[in-house]
Design an enzyme around this catalytic site. Structure first.
Site, PDB file in Angstrom:
ATOM      1  N   LEU A   1      42.414  33.219  62.654  1.00 37.96           N
ATOM      2  CA  LEU A   1      43.634  33.340  61.845  1.00 37.96           C
ATOM      3  C   LEU A   1      44.546  32.130  61.991  1.00 37.96           C
ATOM      4  O   LEU A   1      45.757  32.253  62.171  1.00 37.96           O
ATOM      5  CB  LEU A   1      44.390  34.630  62.199  1.00 37.96           C
ATOM      6  CG  LEU A   1      43.579  35.930  62.028  1.00 37.96           C
ATOM      7  CD1 LEU A   1      44.355  37.113  62.572  1.00 37.96           C
ATOM      8  CD2 LEU A   1      43.211  36.135  60.566  1.00 37.96           C
ATOM      9  N   HIS A   2      43.949  30.933  61.872  1.00 32.91           N
ATOM     10  CA  HIS A   2      44.710  29.700  61.975  1.00 32.91           C
ATOM     11  C   HIS A   2      44.506  28.813  60.745  1.00 32.91           C
ATOM     12  O   HIS A   2      44.203  27.611  60.877  1.00 32.91           O
ATOM     13  CB  HIS A   2      44.316  28.938  63.238  1.00 32.91           C
ATOM     14  CG  HIS A   2      44.483  29.719  64.486  1.00 32.91           C
ATOM     15  ND1 HIS A   2      43.755  29.473  65.641  1.00 32.91           N
ATOM     16  CD2 HIS A   2      45.306  30.759  64.793  1.00 32.91           C
ATOM     17  CE1 HIS A   2      44.116  30.330  66.574  1.00 32.91           C
ATOM     18  NE2 HIS A   2      45.052  31.122  66.082  1.00 32.91           N
ATOM     19  N   PRO A   3      44.689  29.310  59.523  1.00 35.75           N
ATOM     20  CA  PRO A   3      44.486  28.478  58.328  1.00 35.75           C
ATOM     21  C   PRO A   3      45.546  27.378  58.262  1.00 35.75           C
ATOM     22  O   PRO A   3      46.713  27.597  58.572  1.00 35.75           O
ATOM     23  CB  PRO A   3      44.638  29.469  57.178  1.00 35.75           C
ATOM     24  CG  PRO A   3      45.582  30.507  57.702  1.00 35.75           C
ATOM     25  CD  PRO A   3      45.204  30.645  59.163  1.00 35.75           C
TER      26      PRO A   3
END
Length: 571
Positions: free
Chosen positions: A468-470
């Site tokens: 969850l690090h876009p």
């Protein structure tokens, strides 16, 4: 039509910080438009740290994105959570606070036009935003709005983990956000006194009383309006009605997915994509939505012989007591995110700085709370930090309600696949050290039958999840495919429009991205307001292989026997 000096699109992490800093000048009127609802103070699913699995996947809190079928992950669609409420993803994330490695910002600064985004220029803004309860020093701040508590790591499994990493040849470090990132230690967490401390709670709510600051929730922005190539306001939907507001400047803070989507819907993007959808082109910017980066992770899980994990707290009959203890006392299993420690390591001797991140958890369970292992167990979340894969965010239609095409191209390069094999092998080496002998009752996942390189990759293809690090979809720079000017945060080719969020990263950082986003917002606030930037810091930091001491200069441990450097002072 009402007019504001600044309209901030997105009340998430960066938007909350900007709202605070830009409204300090009482003569500047600021409006924040957030598509989601408020982060109500009474909502335990937001503010109880251990409740973090509940908002993920819920339409009340989460945009619930899904990727296109990922061609190198067996054509799976990968679920991608993003916060849809005040505080954005900082209101639903795992509360792990990691700045990244100083070399990340040296890499940024090596890009043309980016010299003032090196570590020396970024460190003062990291310090400005934080109050590190473990102690302020040359590397850590002591009076910022983000109060950071260090993980207590009292469960005996953490003790075994920190001993095991040393047995496997990895060092401990005093602070992964300080002088030396490489190594293992308790983690800083954005929670305080048993409650989540999101960007909204740290930055926005303390200044909501300012007369020049307005905040509208449930306000879904559909388009940036232009007069020629100048942004003059935004259109949005609220309470079933179409509304508009004029702006001296518009600042997009929607994150690495929503920001490029809104730019494209508004006519800023690749002209071929926009014309194909019947969108009038305001400015041809082929880099919008490209360069998408992220971290992928797996869970390497083991069963425990001893009943020492937090598994009993997962039972339904235990949850009312945990909730009551948290509500009344803000203590107990509900008052921690349980990601209390971990670290960073190099997967091989050729990499210059750590390319693997570990989160240790004293239970075997998935991030969203699903599929807990029966009985007691423990696990590490593991994944490479610098995959050379690149993806995209591209709108599918003119309808702003339709999620864009989202593709990360995970595992699409030889380097990425090699580092994944190394990552799993390093994790297994740690978890099979003698320190875990009293607890190790066998590997649950991926299981001993997964041994060869190809078997490991098959497991990763089938089981890996996004961390969850876009980021990086409207990258700063001065070259043709850059989207944002690093000196002003303005979008190239248009006026009156800026971007401040994870999309402006040129490269994803080494660790969770919340702290770098907040640093970018703090630094951008000075650039936007015309303030004198904070002077660059003149402090050393650890570089592998250049003779840097293991501990900060002046620490007495540097004069100790080298064999003791990696074994004493266990966290």
């Amino acid at each position: 039509m009402k007019r504001y000096d600044v309209v901030i699109v997105g009340g998430g992490s960066a938007g909350c910080a900007l709202a605070n800093r830009l409204s300090e000048d009482g003569a500047t009127t600021v409006l924040v438009l957030e598509a989601g609802h408020s982060d109500w103070k009474i909502d335990p699913f937001i503010h109880m740290p251990a409740a973090l699995p509940f908002p993920i996947g819920s339409r009340l809190y989460d945009w619930r994105y899904r990727t296109d079928p990922e061609p190198h992950l067996n054509n799976r669609e990968v679920f991608h959570a993003r916060g849809k409420l005040l505080g954005g993803s900082s209101s639903i994330n795992g509360m792990i606070f990691q700045r990244g490695n100083p070399m990340d910002y040296e890499r940024w600064a090596a890009e043309p036009g980016m010299k003032e985004w090196d570590y020396a220029h970024c460190l003062p803004y990291f310090k400005k935003m934080e109050t590190c309860l473990a102690g302020a020093d040359d590397w850590r701040g002591g009076d910022g709005p983000l109060v950071l508590e260090r993980g207590p790591v009292q469960n005996p499994l953490f003790g075994a983990f920190f001993e095991a990493v040393q047995q496997a040849g990895h060092p401990l470090t005093d602070d992964v956000n300080g002088y030396r990132q490489e190594g293992f230690a308790p983690f800083d967490r954005n929670l305080h006194r048993g409650r989540r401390l999101s960007a909204a709670r740290a930055y926005l709510h303390p200044v909501r009383h300012r007369k020049n600051l307005s905040v509208e929730t449930l306000a879904f922005v559909t388009r940036v309006r232009f007069d020629g190539t100048r942004a003059v306001g935004v259109d949005y939907r609220r309470a079933g009605r179409s509304r508009s507001v004029d702006a001296g400047e518009v600042i997009l803070c929607g994150g690495a997915i929503n920001t490029p989507q809104l730019l494209q819907l508004s006519g800023v993007g690749d002209e071929g994509l926009l014309k194909g959808l019947g969108i009038d082109v305001v400015h041809h910017s082929p880099g919008v939505g490209e360069n998408l980066q992220d971290h992928l992770e797996v869970y390497v899980q083991y069963s425990s012989k001893e009943p020492v994990s937090i598994a009993p707290g997962l039972r339904w009959r235990a949850r009312p007591g945990i909730a009551w203890n948290w509500l009344v006392h803000h203590r107990g299993l509900g008052a921690t995110n349980h990601f209390e420690g971990g670290g960073f390591a190099r997967s091989n001797d050729d990499v210059r700085y750590p390319n693997l991140m570990f989160h240790f958890l004293p239970v075997a369970i998935r991030y969203d709370g699903s599929v807990p292992a029966e009985g007691h167990g423990y696990q590490v979340h593991i994944g490479p930090m610098y995959a050379d894969t690149r993806g995209h965010v591209r709108i599918r239609s003119r309808d702003p309600r339709e999620h864009p095409s989202l593709l990360f191209n995970y595992l699409s390069t030889e380097t990425d696949r090699r580092e994944w094999v190394e990552a799993v092998r390093v994790a297994r080496e740690i978890l099979n050290q003698p320190a875990f002998a009293p607890y190790n009752d066998g590997e649950l996942q991926p299981g001993p039958q997964v041994e060869t390189d190809e078997q490991i990759l098959d497991w990763v293809r089938a089981d890996a999840e996004t961390a969850l690090h876009p980021s990086c979809t409207a990258a700063m720079g001065v070259e043709d495919r850059s989207v944002v000017d690093p000196a002003t945060m303005r979008v190239h080719g248009v006026d009156g429009l800026r971007v401040v969020d994870a999309s402006v990263f040129p490269y994803v950082t080494n660790g969770n991205i919340y702290a770098p986003v907040m640093m970018v917002a703090e630094k951008a606030a000075d650039l936007i307001a015309g303030n004198t930037p904070l002077p660059p810091a003149d402090v050393p930091w650890y570089r592998h292989g250049d003779g840097s001491p293991l501990y900060p200069p002046g620490d007495i441990r540097n004069s100790a026997d080298s064999s003791a450097d990696t074994t004493e002072d266990q966290p």
